[in-house]
Write a protein that holds these residues in place. Structure first.
Motif, PDB file in Angstrom:
ATOM      1  N   ALA A 150       0.754  -1.288   0.048  1.00  0.00           N
ATOM      2  CA  ALA A 150      -0.101   0.156  -0.007  1.00  0.00           C
ATOM      3  C   ALA A 150       0.769   1.309  -0.278  1.00  0.00           C
ATOM      4  N   ALA A 151       1.824   1.171   0.813  1.00  0.00           N
ATOM      5  CA  ALA A 151       2.936   2.346   1.139  1.00  0.00           C
ATOM      6  C   ALA A 151       3.480   2.743  -0.558  1.00  0.00           C
ATOM      7  N   ALA A 152       3.849   1.631  -1.425  1.00  0.00           N
ATOM      8  CA  ALA A 152       4.526   1.888  -2.483  1.00  0.00           C
ATOM      9  C   ALA A 152       3.604   2.198  -3.702  1.00  0.00           C
ATOM     10  N   ILE A 153       2.376   2.411  -3.500  1.00  0.00           N
ATOM     11  CA  ILE A 153       1.282   2.636  -4.686  1.00  0.00           C
ATOM     12  C   ILE A 153       1.518   4.131  -4.873  1.00  0.00           C
ATOM     13  N   GLY A 154       1.626   4.353  -6.204  1.00  0.00           N
ATOM     14  CA  GLY A 154       1.933   5.934  -6.499  1.00  0.00           C
ATOM     15  C   GLY A 154       1.225   6.220  -7.669  1.00  0.00           C
ATOM     16  N   PRO A 155       1.233   7.434  -8.183  1.00  0.00           N
ATOM     17  CA  PRO A 155       0.409   8.022  -9.370  1.00  0.00           C
ATOM     18  C   PRO A 155       0.618   7.045 -10.636  1.00  0.00           C
ATOM     19  N   ARG A 156       1.928   6.324 -10.796  1.00  0.00           N
ATOM     20  CA  ARG A 156       2.194   5.715 -11.887  1.00  0.00           C
ATOM     21  C   ARG A 156       1.978   4.374 -11.786  1.00  0.00           C
ATOM     22  N   THR A 157       1.580   3.940 -10.720  1.00  0.00           N
ATOM     23  CA  THR A 157       1.663   2.129 -10.324  1.00  0.00           C
ATOM     24  C   THR A 157       0.320   1.667 -10.988  1.00  0.00           C
TER      25      THR A 157
END
Length: 434
Positions: A150-157
């Motif tokens: 969850a912490a790794a999800i970003g706008p380009r994920t």
């Protein structure tokens, strides 16, 4: 079956029994492999029968295996490949297909994965111009957590691609829910975990696509080979096209005009009526398996449940035998899971009075085979220096795995006597150095 072939296959079975007559286990002399294929007389006969029948390409046995394996794994479609690595390549590449429209992955999109694993889970991301986003794992399970993802999800994920480590499921219910919430694709690398369950469901049934390997170290073997499974028929069709040269036609080799419209298509700027067998809708490969491999796979598939039972039993014997040994972190099943284990992982405490290298050398000297947890922290491997990637959080445990972790075998070919020798050897070493 002709009488002559039946006699030949009976002779093959007799030959197998004669070849397999081995001596007793001799501690320190008999090799204890960490993994390996378990092959019986029916496996040998299946290979010979396929060879005698000259089934040298993908055909009836391949299609039958795909059907039975999909049913066993509770997926709608399965497509055989020439390796598990090829299966991973096909699964990720399928997500870049133009046929997915706006959902497709594009170069520069980010895909979350773990740093501690096997390269071919990650390589297809780089091969498709995608950016791996690496997260850490827990030491006891060797899997990541939903919080880390969850912490790794970003706008380009755009996707999540993770393997179930050494047969131990990652928290796939929670991670599948994250994928659904954020409209991400999920690919389960199930190569080490055929038969494992999480929340009572088979691993490989949670993701959009699932991959399996049939290399001799894995739960089933075809010598080489792999498989892509999915419940999504559109994705299945894309995988098939990519595997089969990228062609648009779905006829098997040797079939013609299954759709009854072979000379009625018009696609791209090709002339109307161009032969559909030679229309290509993807930039694809030839990654098929053969009927010889599939014949072995069909024989092996009948024994899968017994293989999984043996792996669980062997893992439990090691776990019980090593309980309480100081300076060693023993493995733990992920909560709410029932792993069909691939190996028994051990991590030497960094404060221990002995090193991993010393313990491994001692075991290898006793003919007890060991393996690293694959590549360790992939970001430290030469192949990935300078490659595009992003890291979220510290990779502390991935580094510990690189420095301190190894595993020994639990595959069905190991006997209780062999497993007990592994236990006594580790206990002897630790007692002498602790």
């Amino acid at each position: 079956m002709s009488d002559r072939k039946a006699r030949l296959l009976d002779d093959v079975r007799t030959y197998h029994r004669e070849q397999e007559e081995g001596g007793p286990f001799v501690p320190g002399v008999t090799e204890i492999w960490p993994s390996g294929a378990v092959l019986d007389e029916e496996d040998r006969a299946a290979l010979v029968e396929a060879a005698v029948d000259l089934r040298i390409a993908a055909g009836h046995s391949s299609r039958r295996f795909e059907s039975l394996f999909a049913r066993k794994m509770k997926r709608r479609k399965a497509h055989l490949t020439n390796s598990g690595s090829s299966a991973n390549l096909l699964a990720v590449t399928a997500l870049t297909s133009h046929q997915l429209g706006e959902q497709r992955l594009r170069p520069g999109d980010e895909v979350i994965t773990v740093a501690a694993g096997f390269p071919t889970t990650v390589n297809p991301l780089l091969q498709n111009g995608l950016v791996p986003v690496f997260v850490d794992v827990d030491l006891a399970t060797c899997n990541t957590t939903a919080d880390r993802v969850a912490a790794a999800i970003g706008p380009r994920t755009r996707a999540i691609v993770i393997a179930h480590a050494l047969g131990n499921p990652f928290p796939v219910t929670e991670i599948a829910e994250l994928a659904a919430q954020h409209d991400l694709f999920l690919v389960e690398d199930n190569c080490d975990a055929v038969g494992s369950t999480y929340d009572g469901k088979l691993t490989g049934t949670f993701g959009d696509l699932t991959t399996v390997s049939f290399y001799p170290a894995h739960h089933l073997t075809m010598g080489e080979g792999g498989c892509v499974l999915t419940g999504d028929l559109a994705l299945a069709r894309i995988v098939e096209s990519l595997r089969d040269w990228g062609r648009d036609c779905w006829c098997e080799p040797g079939e013609s005009n299954k759709c009854l419209k072979r000379f009625s298509y018009q696609m791209g700027t090709l002339p109307a009526g161009y032969d559909h067998k030679y229309i290509f809708s993807h930039v694809g490969y030839n990654l098929k398996a053969t009927d010889v491999q599939a014949a072995l796979g069909l024989s092996q598939l009948r024994k899968l449940d017994d293989f999984c039972t043996a792996r669980r039993r062997n893992w439990r014997r090691l776990r019980d035998g090593l309980d309480g040994v100081p300076w060693l972190l023993l493995p733990r099943a992920t909560e709410r899971s029932d792993p069909s284990w691939f190996g028994f992982v051990l991590t030497v405490d960094p404060q221990a009075p002995f090193s991993r290298a010393a313990l491994v050398d001692f075991l290898e000297g006793r003919r007890i085979g060991t393996r690293r947890l694959f590549a360790g922290n992939l970001t430290r491997q030469p192949a990935y220096v300078g490659r595009p990637h992003r890291v979220v959080g510290e990779l502390t445990n991935s580094d510990i795995i690189t420095e301190q972790t190894f595993w020994v075998g639990v595959y069905p070919g190991l006997t209780d006597e062999m497993l007990d020798y592994i236990v006594s050897s580790i206990r002897e070493f630790v007692a002498a150095h602790g």
